[in-house]
Scaffold this motif. Structure first.
Motif, PDB file in Angstrom:
ATOM      1  N   ARG A 134     -36.706  75.387  44.169  1.00  0.00           N
ATOM      2  CA  ARG A 134     -35.785  76.052  44.341  1.00  0.00           C
ATOM      3  C   ARG A 134     -33.539  76.157  44.403  1.00  0.00           C
ATOM      4  O   ARG A 134     -33.373  76.782  44.903  1.00  0.00           O
ATOM      5  N   ASN A 158     -37.577  76.430  53.639  1.00  0.00           N
ATOM      6  CA  ASN A 158     -38.827  77.071  51.919  1.00  0.00           C
ATOM      7  C   ASN A 158     -39.874  76.920  52.307  1.00  0.00           C
ATOM      8  O   ASN A 158     -40.729  76.658  51.602  1.00  0.00           O
ATOM      9  N   SER A 159     -40.552  76.770  53.678  1.00  0.00           N
ATOM     10  CA  SER A 159     -42.139  76.454  54.075  1.00  0.00           C
ATOM     11  C   SER A 159     -42.578  76.971  55.192  1.00  0.00           C
ATOM     12  O   SER A 159     -41.800  77.348  55.359  1.00  0.00           O
ATOM     13  N   ARG A 170     -47.233  75.059  50.795  1.00  0.00           N
ATOM     14  CA  ARG A 170     -47.402  76.847  50.885  1.00  0.00           C
ATOM     15  C   ARG A 170     -45.764  76.877  50.065  1.00  0.00           C
ATOM     16  O   ARG A 170     -45.215  77.939  49.193  1.00  0.00           O
ATOM     17  N   GLY A 171     -45.061  76.514  50.557  1.00  0.00           N
ATOM     18  CA  GLY A 171     -43.907  76.295  49.806  1.00  0.00           C
ATOM     19  C   GLY A 171     -43.686  76.059  48.898  1.00  0.00           C
ATOM     20  O   GLY A 171     -43.014  76.755  48.017  1.00  0.00           O
ATOM     21  N   ASP A 182     -44.535  78.965  47.151  1.00  0.00           N
ATOM     22  CA  ASP A 182     -44.390  80.317  46.748  1.00  0.00           C
ATOM     23  C   ASP A 182     -43.221  80.199  45.690  1.00  0.00           C
ATOM     24  O   ASP A 182     -42.190  81.204  45.242  1.00  0.00           O
TER      25      ASP A 182
END
Length: 323
Positions: free
Chosen positions: A22, A102-103, A179-180, A183
């Motif tokens: 990120r 962020n997740s 998951r974060g 992504d």
């Protein structure tokens, strides 16, 4: 070639990977087993985090000064680094906030647990301990949920009355973080072992990866983050790397600075090398302030190491392995 290589897919490693990605880095996570999550994928997933957002929302009083005084009152022999403790307490809430933003990981205040020693000054009866909110792994990860470690019977939340695809505790923590990471563009490589660090001119610039009968060199332009989850794996990796570069193992793990950078025996740090989680010396020393304190510090320093690595200068790519 990537910007950042993370060795280990436990909570600290995935937190580091999300943060680095990120912050603009390309990231690859190396995992020696076929499942992601490490030991904390089978844990309760609690984190001890002073001054956290859930406390603010609930109107519970806490402060940086209170938390520092309480933690420092726990140690009778001074086995901690005050700078690391203060860094953890100052940045812990920010780290959890970032990971939640962020997740799919979310936290709640634990119902009944307070600090370990309520008689000490500035302890709190509730609020500092957070637990992962339950989530539906099928909705969050789909078929990829089979990559993520669950408790041994594979039904982490059934005992609480949830369906078999809903996870709580450590499995919810790791499922949400994975998951974060996906992504954010993090790449996962499973069933592989990092056997060497690649070093040039005293800087760690990559790893040597064994997968089956194949061996690969994976260059890391900005850094390697060791999050291999335990002293045995870390010790073997360090032993395989030349000690003339100043990489020295202690019986407690690798010593790090306030950004998770590994300290060198000769002084200073080893550029390009970070250690977070159980492979590093315990930030909190000989006594923990409450349940979940180790995991709280692991996530915090995973976040700090990932952020620092993502903004580090690009390192040379013509590395030679030193053995």
């Amino acid at each position: 070639m990537v910007d950042v290589v993370v060795v280990g897919s436990g909570a600290a490693g995935v937190a580091a990977a999300i943060t680095a990605a990120r912050n603009g880095a390309s990231v690859q996570v190396m995992e020696k087993t076929d499942q992601l999550g490490g030991a904390y994928g089978c844990s309760g997933g609690e984190v001890w985090i002073p001054c956290n957002d859930r406390m603010v929302e609930a109107g519970l009083d806490d402060s940086f000064e209170d938390a520092v005084r309480y933690v420092k009152g726990l140690s009778h022999d001074g086995r901690f680094d005050p700078a690391l403790i203060e860094r953890f307490i100052r940045k812990g809430a920010k780290a959890i906030r970032f990971l939640e933003q962020n997740s799919a990981y979310r936290t709640e205040i634990a119902a009944a647990n307070g600090d370990h020693l309520p008689r000490l000054a500035r302890s709190k009866p509730t609020g500092r301990l957070l637990v992962p909110a339950a989530l539906d792994a099928r909705r969050v990860l789909g078929g990829t949920r089979r990559w993520v470690r669950d408790v041994p019977n594979g039904k982490s939340a059934v005992r609480q009355g949830f369906s078999e695809t809903v996870r709580s505790g450590g499995p919810a923590l790791v499922t949400g973080l994975v998951r974060g990471a996906l992504d954010a563009g993090v790449m996962f490589r499973r069933n592989c072992t990092v056997s060497r660090l690649m070093v040039e001119s005293g800087e760690v610039v990559g790893t040597v990866l064994d997968q089956g009968a194949d061996r690969f060199e994976v260059l890391a332009r900005r850094g390697v983050i060791l999050a291999c989850g335990g002293l045995v794996d870390g010790q073997h990796l360090v032993a395989a790397t030349s000690t003339r570069e100043g990489l020295v193992w202690t019986h407690e793990g690798l010593r790090t600075d306030v950004d998770g950078r590994v300290k060198a025996a000769r002084g200073g740090v080893i550029d390009g090398l970070y250690a977070v989680g159980a492979v590093a010396v315990d930030v909190l020393g000989d006594r923990h302030p409450g349940p979940g304190a180790a995991l709280g510090s692991y996530l915090t320093f995973g976040y700090l190491a990932g952020r620092h690595a993502a903004h580090s200068p690009v390192r040379p790519v013509d590395a030679q392995l030193i053995v």
